[in-house]
Design a protein around this motif. Structure first.
Motif, PDB file in Angstrom:
ATOM      1  N   VAL B 238      29.700  69.110  41.842  1.00 24.81           N
ATOM      2  CA  VAL B 238      30.335  68.188  40.897  1.00 24.81           C
ATOM      3  C   VAL B 238      31.108  67.108  41.658  1.00 24.81           C
ATOM      4  O   VAL B 238      30.985  65.917  41.356  1.00 24.81           O
ATOM      5  N   ASP B 239      31.843  67.520  42.677  1.00 29.36           N
ATOM      6  CA  ASP B 239      32.623  66.546  43.453  1.00 29.36           C
ATOM      7  C   ASP B 239      31.715  65.507  44.118  1.00 29.36           C
ATOM      8  O   ASP B 239      32.073  64.342  44.251  1.00 29.36           O
ATOM      9  N   MET B 240      30.558  65.949  44.537  1.00 29.21           N
ATOM     10  CA  MET B 240      29.609  65.054  45.193  1.00 29.21           C
ATOM     11  C   MET B 240      28.950  64.116  44.175  1.00 29.21           C
ATOM     12  O   MET B 240      28.653  62.961  44.463  1.00 29.21           O
ATOM     13  N   THR B 241      28.724  64.626  42.955  1.00 28.68           N
ATOM     14  CA  THR B 241      27.899  63.910  41.997  1.00 28.68           C
ATOM     15  C   THR B 241      28.674  62.898  41.154  1.00 28.68           C
ATOM     16  O   THR B 241      28.119  61.854  40.795  1.00 28.68           O
ATOM     17  N   VAL B 242      29.926  63.199  40.830  1.00 28.47           N
ATOM     18  CA  VAL B 242      30.671  62.307  39.932  1.00 28.47           C
ATOM     19  C   VAL B 242      30.717  60.866  40.460  1.00 28.47           C
ATOM     20  O   VAL B 242      30.412  59.927  39.714  1.00 28.47           O
ATOM     21  N   PRO B 243      31.072  60.652  41.741  1.00 29.35           N
ATOM     22  CA  PRO B 243      31.065  59.258  42.227  1.00 29.35           C
ATOM     23  C   PRO B 243      29.679  58.616  42.185  1.00 29.35           C
ATOM     24  O   PRO B 243      29.553  57.407  41.958  1.00 29.35           O
TER      25      PRO B 243
END
Lengths: 301, 357
Positions: B238-243
């Motif tokens: 999720v941390d990788m994908t949100v941006p």
């Protein structure tokens, strides 16, 4: 046994690398042709050389490009249906080779005829009767033996034609043909190996292989029938008839199969694939190939 | 069960100590090394499931191969399908080093006794799905698989190194397709958002159930097969994908998604775990269709494989008649490329190995 030292977050740099690489399509232009392979036209002058008629060259490129495109589409239909995983890999590989050839040849056709049409203009926006492929490549796949029989005929003949074309005065066609010889030689070896396995495998496989050959053999003749535009562009596939038939006969003899004794498939008013007169199989194939592109005119993908 | 250790001269306790020491030292277990039966069974199950996922995963994207809207996209998609078949081959070869064979694993897949990733039981409804699978599904797979490059079992770890490289290439291709569509027409942008809406939650489910419901995680981590828990990997994804979603200009369909300053990561909503349970148990939209297709290919190809075996046997018989001695047994000849695993298959004493289900 190797030592793999580790820290707690040894994976992090990999994730970061992926995250950084992901946004934006920058630097991905190397997919312009094929899928990252070397561009065979690198350093090749695409200007039309003196003495080469653009319309005739375009017609030839369209014929060869349509053959490659339509057969690629048929090979793609095998994806997820192949008899073994090694064959999934191999058939996709052949499809990629043919697709790569088609893209270069269609692009060249659009340059040579002065229309400026792109590979996609030609692949997605022409009507069925404007396609110039031989009927051999468009007929349905049938079973694995049928597909191998078609591939054997096509690859043997096309490899021989590309050999001749690698000396063509048009440097682009010559470059595509020179790369194509290597690719088609592998296709021919692949089809030959399976013809031998099926022909000399079990009684059932031998019967299937013979049935496949019997079904596609009437379509072989069209590969040796010269179109006037081909002759004007210095391409005469008729001279390939003898050597190709000799090569095919040798393979079938080794596989214990019989060279079919069947007449060529009839044409319509003397016209066949090279004139845009096809079998009933091409329409549905193109409908599927073109449907999405045509649903979004002007869109970029 | 495996009985090979009985025949060995080394006492069982010494073998087990050595295994534990090798794993603890972050070194690799190789096919000929002694390993606990449960370790072997866990690996076979995991590698087989991974191999099956590569092969079944060809279907949802393969659905768009014949209709790809440009020749460049068609070539990219075909190359990806080919890579996936290749990954399946490496992974089946890695599983074979543990004493099972591919035919047996294929049989278990098509009879429903072994699973594949539940993500492939959803349909691909538009061409944007191809891009979203590359971006989210391959992205999630990478999060799961990068740590496997350090897995304690050598052949699996080595297969993963190559697979991860190709997966990251696929992910970028998927993202590049989505960027192109987002710069395109309104219809193309709607297509992308619709695909993101459908694939987001199933992508989060790819990391498996929450840690509290994942009883095998602790053991797999102790064996250095697994390196991070399901929830850790899910948060990382999720941390990788949100941006990336922001850069793309799409909305992730989670109203609870918000930045957590304290933790330095994104908080997100709870996936519908009952849906994951249903899909795993065969009630996803495409479970039956996916397995049926694989079964049909396998059964329709039986006569071809039999022919190859018969042909190879004839050639061997000819050779031995010529050379006057019998050849050893070989695998049936196939014309395609064989997976280079760097390991020879260790057939023999482990052929009765259970798959650990």
């Amino acid at each position: 046994m190797q030592d793999h030292s580790t820290q707690a977050d040894v994976d992090d740099h990999v994730y970061l690398g992926l995250a950084e690489a992901a946004p934006g399509p920058e630097g991905e232009g190397r997919w312009a042709y094929g899928t990252g392979f070397a561009d065979p036209l690198l350093g090749v002058d695409t200007a039309l050389p003196p003495g080469v008629d653009g319309a005739d060259l375009a017609a030839c490129c369209l014929m060869l490009g349509d053959d490659a495109l339509v057969l690629a589409q048929r090979l793609i239909e095998w994806c997820t249906r192949a008899p073994e995983l090694e064959e999934e890999v191999a058939l996709a590989n052949l499809g990629l080779d043919l697709l790569g050839q088609a893209r270069l040849l269609l692009t060249r056709a659009g340059q040579a005829d002065g229309s400026g049409r792109t590979e996609d203009d030609l692949a997605y926006w022409r009507e069925e009767h404007e396609f110039r492929n031989v009927r051999l490549v468009e007929v349905p796949n049938g079973d694995f033996a049928h597909s191998i029989a078609r591939l054997l005929l096509f690859a043997t003949a096309r490899c021989a034609l590309y050999e001749a074309l690698s000396a063509h005065p048009d440097p682009v066609l010559a470059a595509v043909a020179a790369r194509g010889v290597k690719e088609l030689a592998y296709h021919r070896e692949y089809a030959t190996a399976w013809t031998l396995r099926l022909g000399d495998g079990t009684p059932y496989s031998s019967a299937r292989m013979q049935a496949g050959l019997d079904a596609v053999w009437p379509l072989l003749d069209e590969l040796f029938t010269a179109h006037p535009a081909e002759l004007r562009a210095g391409v005469d596939p008729a001279v390939l008839r003898e050597p190709v038939l000799r090569s095919l006969s040798a393979v079938l003899a080794e596989a214990g199969l019989t060279v079919p004794d069947v007449p060529p498939l009839a044409s319509v008013l003397g016209r066949a694939g090279r004139d845009g007169v096809h079998t009933e199989a091409l329409g549905p194939l193109l409908a599927e190939l073109q449907v999405l592109a045509r649903a979004h005119p002007g869109a970029t993908w | 069960m495996v009985t090979a250790e009985v025949a060995e001269a080394v006492p069982a306790q010494a073998q087990e100590d050595r295994f534990e020491a090798v794993v603890a030292a972050e070194q690799r277990i190789e096919p000929r090394d002694w390993m606990p039966d449960a370790y072997r069974a866990t690996l076979i199950r995991q590698i087989a499931q991974h191999a099956h996922s590569e092969i079944i995963g060809m279907q949802p994207e393969g659905n768009w191969l014949t209709r790809a809207p440009s020749l460049r996209r068609k070539a990219i998609l075909l190359a990806k399908a080919q890579d996936e078949a290749g990954h399946g081959l490496y992974l089946y070869a890695a599983a074979e080093t543990l004493g099972v064979d591919r035919a047996e694993l294929t049989e278990k897949l098509i009879s429903g006794r072994q699973k594949y990733s539940s993500i492939f039981n959803y349909p691909t409804l538009t061409f944007a799905d191809v891009g979203v699978i590359g971006w989210l599904v391959d992205g999630a797979a990478i999060c799961n698989q990068v740590p496997l490059c350090r897995c304690s079992y050598g052949p699996y770890a080595r297969a993963m190194v190559r697979i991860c490289k190709e997966e990251s290439f696929h992910q970028r291709q998927g993202y590049e397709l989505l960027m192109t569509l987002m710069r395109g027409t309104d219809a193309q942008r709607r297509m992308v958002q619709d695909a993101v809406d459908r694939w987001w939650w199933p992508s989060l489910m790819m990391f498996g159930p929450p840690d509290a419901d994942s009883p095998n995680t602790a053991r797999s981590m102790a064996w250095r097969i697994k390196r991070h828990t399901n929830d850790e990997l899910r948060r990382r994804f999720v941390d990788m994908t949100v941006p990336q979603a922001e850069h793309l200009g799409v909305t992730l369909p989670d109203p609870e998604l918000r930045w957590n300053e304290e933790r330095g990561g994104w908080d997100f909503g709870e996936p519908d775990w009952s849906e994951l349970t249903r899909v795993i148990h065969g009630q996803g939209p495409c479970n039956a269709q996916r397995v049926d297709r694989r079964r049909a290919a396998h059964e329709d190809g039986a006569w071809v494989r039999e022919a190859a075996v018969a042909y190879a046997a004839k050639r061997r018989a000819e050779q031995s008649a010529e050379s006057g001695h019998a050849e050893g047994t070989e695998r049936p000849a196939t014309a395609g490329q064989h997976a280079p695993t760097g390991e020879h298959t260790e057939h023999g004493e482990h052929t009765e190995q259970e798959n650990g289900k």
